[in-house]
Design a protein around this motif. Structure first.
Motif, short mmCIF file in Angstrom:
data_model
loop_
_atom_site.label_atom_id
_atom_site.label_comp_id
_atom_site.label_asym_id
_atom_site.label_seq_id
_atom_site.Cartn_x
_atom_site.Cartn_y
_atom_site.Cartn_z
N HIS A 1 15.64 109.42 52.19
CA HIS A 1 15.52 109.08 50.77
C HIS A 1 15.94 110.27 49.92
CE1 HIS A 1 13.66 105.48 48.89
NE2 HIS A 1 13.71 105.09 50.15
N GLY B 1 29.28 107.24 47.97
CA GLY B 1 29.64 107.04 46.57
C GLY B 1 30.45 108.20 46.02
N TRP C 1 27.97 102.96 41.56
CA TRP C 1 26.88 102.10 42.04
C TRP C 1 26.21 102.70 43.27
CZ3 TRP C 1 26.10 99.02 46.46
CH2 TRP C 1 25.02 98.14 46.37
N LEU C 2 27.00 103.26 44.19
CA LEU C 2 26.41 103.86 45.38
C LEU C 2 25.67 105.16 45.08
CD1 LEU C 2 29.18 103.21 48.04
CD2 LEU C 2 26.85 102.32 48.05
N SER D 1 32.43 101.30 42.25
CA SER D 1 31.66 101.24 43.50
C SER D 1 31.00 102.58 43.79
CB SER D 1 32.58 100.86 44.66
OG SER D 1 33.16 99.61 44.45
N ARG E 1 22.00 104.62 44.36
CA ARG E 1 21.17 104.10 45.44
C ARG E 1 20.16 105.15 45.90
NH1 ARG E 1 20.76 99.27 45.42
NH2 ARG E 1 20.26 99.28 47.61
N PRO E 2 19.06 104.74 46.57
CA PRO E 2 18.02 105.71 46.93
C PRO E 2 18.28 106.48 48.22
CG PRO E 2 17.30 103.51 47.48
CD PRO E 2 18.61 103.36 46.77
N ARG E 3 19.23 106.09 49.03
CA ARG E 3 19.48 106.77 50.31
C ARG E 3 20.59 107.80 50.16
NH1 ARG E 3 15.36 105.41 53.65
NH2 ARG E 3 14.94 103.20 53.50
N GLN F 1 24.25 106.82 51.23
CA GLN F 1 24.93 106.00 50.23
C GLN F 1 25.43 106.86 49.08
OE1 GLN F 1 21.79 103.27 49.42
NE2 GLN F 1 22.41 101.85 51.05
#
Length: 114
Positions: free
Chosen positions: A106, A31, A18-19, A15, A22-24, A27
């Motif tokens: 972003h 992660g 995966w985080l 997890s 992410r683009p943010r 997140q």
């Protein structure tokens, strides 16, 4: 017990990866936290999992090291928890400052054009 711990470590680390992708930025920070929790569980499990064992050596008794857990990984994990808490707080402050300067959260600093 070991299988449950291994599955928990795998879920936390997967997890977290995966985080991170992410683009943010929030997140990404979450992660990193999940990955650090997975690594902490892994280090903790290296000290041998013992259920119902005495935590302290008794005086005068024969010492069998296989009956006791190793306290060094426990101390390392405790230190890592404190350090990860401090770095997470620092990352959140940097995130808020970056969002204030750029107006977006972003990772690359630009919103995706649609």
């Amino acid at each position: 017990m070991e299988l449950t711990l291994a599955i928990a470590i795998g879920i936390l680390f997967g997890s977290g990866v995966w985080l991170i992708l992410r683009p943010r930025t929030f997140q990404v920070i979450v992660g990193l936290c999940l990955m650090s929790y997975g690594v902490n569980l892994f280090i903790f499990s290296m000290g041998r999992l013992r259920m119902g064992a005495a935590p302290i050596l008794t005086k005068g008794a024969e010492i069998d090291p296989s009956r006791y857990s190793d306290p060094v990984p426990q101390a390392l994990v405790l230190t890592a928890i404190v350090i990860s808490f401090a770095t997470t707080a620092l990352f959140l402050v940097v995130l808020l400052a970056s969002r204030g300067f750029t107006g977006t959260d972003h990772v690359d600093g630009k919103e995706r054009e649609q």
